[in-house]
Write a protein that holds these residues in place. Sequence first.
Motif, mmCIF file in Angstrom:
data_model
loop_
_atom_site.group_PDB
_atom_site.id
_atom_site.type_symbol
_atom_site.label_atom_id
_atom_site.label_comp_id
_atom_site.label_asym_id
_atom_site.label_seq_id
_atom_site.Cartn_x
_atom_site.Cartn_y
_atom_site.Cartn_z
ATOM 1 N N CYS A 53 0.531 -1.096 0.382
ATOM 2 C CA CYS A 53 0.782 -0.025 0.238
ATOM 3 C C CYS A 53 0.674 1.044 0.245
ATOM 4 C CB CYS A 53 -1.576 0.385 0.748
ATOM 5 S SG CYS A 53 -2.374 -1.659 1.073
ATOM 6 N N ARG A 57 0.689 4.017 -2.696
ATOM 7 C CA ARG A 57 0.514 5.390 -2.185
ATOM 8 C C ARG A 57 1.421 6.303 -2.927
ATOM 9 N NH1 ARG A 57 -0.672 4.029 2.473
ATOM 10 N NH2 ARG A 57 0.694 4.782 3.001
ATOM 11 N N GLN A 60 1.105 6.654 -6.649
ATOM 12 C CA GLN A 60 0.159 8.363 -6.562
ATOM 13 C C GLN A 60 0.915 9.728 -6.535
ATOM 14 O OE1 GLN A 60 -2.691 7.889 -7.604
ATOM 15 N NE2 GLN A 60 -3.655 5.799 -7.625
#
Length: 410
Positions: A53, A57, A60
């Motif tokens: 994760c 992240r 992004q």
Amino acid sequence: MIMAPISSDLLHCINHDEWTSAIVAASLQVMCQIVTAAGNTAEALRREISGNCTAMRTMQIILDCEDCGEELCVLAIKILTQLDMENRESFICKLLAIFTANKDSHIRGLAGEKLATLSVESEHNAKIILNKNDDFVRRLTEVLLQDESNECRITAAWILESLCIRHYTDEDDECVKRLKEIMIDVMPKVLREVLHYGPNTKEAAEDTGLSTQASCESCDLEKGQRGDDSQDSIRNYYTSAEPGDVHCNDGQLQAELLSFSVMVFDKLIDADPNLPQKVVAIAPQDSVFSLARKLKEMVERYRLSAHPPVDCLRMLKLTTKIVIAIMKSIDWHWDEDMESLKISLSKALEKMSDFDGLMIISSAGRDHGVVEKRSDVTLGSLIKEAFVLLDKIKSRKLEIVPVIALSRET
């Protein structure tokens, strides 16, 4: 270890220092090779990356960060496109924002390319674009009509086509209804450009939403009659057109605009009974600029072109499909322009029939000897359908003339 610089968000923790940027770039490069590789091991590694994760992240964040630079953004897009993401919607929206930003850059072209891929491969992805509201679709049409980059216009056409093809049957979906409305509004403007109608004035540009460009009425067909098939002669033909002549300067753009117009006719003609009138309205109502004459000029342009035969064949097929679609949807009256159109189609078939057959044989070889039995795969079948429609229009005229004569005698 490969993902450590990404999962720790080293880049933003150390504030984009030169050495951190180099390390993060190297990490992303290796990850990019992993996610694009084939085989079970690569699949397992893709799942591992998707499950991290913090790394997801960080990638992004790279897309949102103005200081990360184009190279890092390009690598992040390539990686994220290959992975299963919990928040796919956010990623697609980010790609849309990058692509419709109207800033020429490599990352913009890549964002559009990935959007086209995602919209084709998954109905869910296409729904994300539609369901946000019509703003994204409107912005895509602005790129299609107004953008200075031909490559981005081509990509926008691909995306919009994929959206229509996937969803045009969902009659009860409000987003799909809105998509149809926008496409029907856009198609005459695209067809206006395809048919070389301009616009040549500021008022026309504002009316159609297209950039002002020079008319192509003087496109020199003599250049297409040169016997020299060398690469130099073809290259000279591409670069010898007048400014604004998108048909001669960018064959791929012209092909995609034609393909887009054919798709709208095929899929959406029943959605708006006024579409035929909108198409007729793009042409000034006089014999010099009739639709039939414009279509005949297009056929002649590609029949006499010095472009590679495979390109000319594709353009002639698309042009013939436009001829068929318009004749099916508009109540035409026979005139000398339609007679000239029929003659040009006949000459095009005579010139390209052998090459068309060669392409069928070549396709059969790639398909292990299996030729798809589709009536529309050959130029001959398309022109035959066009001739049937033209003959019906001509026969109606022949039926009307004696009635008029008898009325006058009475």
